[in-house]
Design an enzyme around this catalytic site. Sequence first.
Site, PDB file in Angstrom:
ATOM      1  CD  GLU A 343      -2.882  -1.071   2.398  1.00 43.58           C
ATOM      2  OE1 GLU A 343      -4.080  -1.359   2.221  1.00 43.58           O
ATOM      3  OE2 GLU A 343      -2.418  -0.750   3.522  1.00 43.58           O
ATOM      4  CB  VAL A 344       3.945   2.317  -1.642  1.00 43.55           C
ATOM      5  CG1 VAL A 344       4.791   3.588  -1.697  1.00 43.55           C
ATOM      6  CG2 VAL A 344       4.650   1.225  -0.843  1.00 43.55           C
TER       7      VAL A 344
END
Length: 546
Positions: A343-344
């Site tokens: 989840e960057v």
Amino acid sequence: MITTVLLCTLLVFAVGVCNGLQHNHVLEEFEPVSQPPNRVSLWPLPQKAQISDVSFKLASSSFRIVDDKDSAGTGCVLLQDAYKRYFEYIFGFAKKSGASRSRTTDQAELTELKVLITSRDSECDGFPSLTSDESYKLIVNKRSAVLTASKVWGALHGLETFSQLVYEDEYGAKTINSTKIHDFPRFAHRGILLDSSRHFLPIKVILANLETMAMNKFNVFHWHIVDDQSFPYMSRTFPQLSVKGAYHPYTHVYTPDEVKMVIEFARLRGIRVIPEFDTPGHTQSWGKGQTDLLTPCYSGSKPSGTFGPVNPILNTTYDFMGQFFKEISSVFPDAYIHLGGDEVDFTCWKSNPDIQKFMNEHGFGQDYTKLESFYIQKLLDIVSTTSKGYMIWQEVFDNGVKLKPDTVVHVWINGGSNEEMGNVTAAGYTTILSAPWYLDYISYGQDWQKYYRVEPLNFNGTEAQKKLVIGGEACLWGEYVDGTNLTPRLWPRASAVAERLWSDVGVTDISDAFNRLSVHRCRMVERGIPAEPLFYSYCPHEYKGV
């Protein structure tokens, strides 16, 4: 109570298939026996068992758990600790309630459980690992029962099973039936993820859940210890990380001694502790105590005053990571560290002119997954120097990062879990599954059933691919969970995952599982674990407020 379905199941088991790195076991033929009493309820169900109607009494004044004289584990502190714990599980309630637990009887008495460790290297002083032998055999057929295991880890599971075999007869006397069990886990990695960042989890809550994990034969505590919200891990190398990043620098931190306590408490129960330090995203709390670690975000041509993921273009970032993970590798003894990588958010990177310039110089264009991969690759190289293996969330694999052959890819995105499992294993990587077991998603009713129905190997792939699936984890993220509600939300829902990862692939009957799990839930409550009810029912020990 136990149903006819369970009675049949206890008598006839299909041969269990050991996946991943588990040992191969050949199950000997068991002779037909009479039906066991309806009070016997085992969870998770053993690979193979027979329980007869011949019974023995146990009395706290005369029963003992002892080392066999020929045992390689004689005098093992880990086992001595377990003997005391399980003696209390078996007899403690009778003592506390003050109820009568004896009557005149001519029935034979079981006075001893002998524990025999057969391997010269019992691993008593070591730590459990992915390749640990957790198998055991248990025979109760005379006044002295025998529990045999190659390693202490199998003996711990056997002690749990023995304690579950003990029940109270109609007069309240402790009773056990003649039994023969040969057992081992189907999968080598059977984990629980707890999140101590969104809400700080008191040490006593963590220890209580490690205790409950052992009751369900889980063997991995995945400690998601830090995240955006707080940094409760107290680092010796970088103390400012928790001083400025924790919710409170003194009350809401895990000191080095407390971390050591968790690791040892887990070891004594055959549980590995795998810490997760997730980067480059999920790191807002890191930036409070480590200057220039995070990327400055821009609004137009000026800094906005906010920060994004770890800054991947500075040499100081990698200097910090090198020192930090050197410390982590020395604090946590397990062979693996979880490095996250999920989840960057690329928004801040896109806004930063220095990042854009770096992207152009390295030919990344506008593909920010390449920048993420650049960072992850350097981080993996750093961690490799510590001689640790690593686990990563599936996005790292999806983005094409070059991974070591022993990398464990953690599949969590539910929508494509079957396809993802096929892709990861086709690439030759060891895999664990969590996608269908996110226990923070709650619903009214018996949602444990959907967790129980999951088959980890239900994806298109060869037998070689499926052997790469070493297990799975039930995850309880902490947005809406703290020390007040974690345990009842987790148990017995996580127990459904425990049986799926331990028992034979053919153990799937929901009706049978409900009856056994109801009894197991009462057993956990009797042992002091506030596990929530499955449905309307009652626990026998609840009478008169006990």
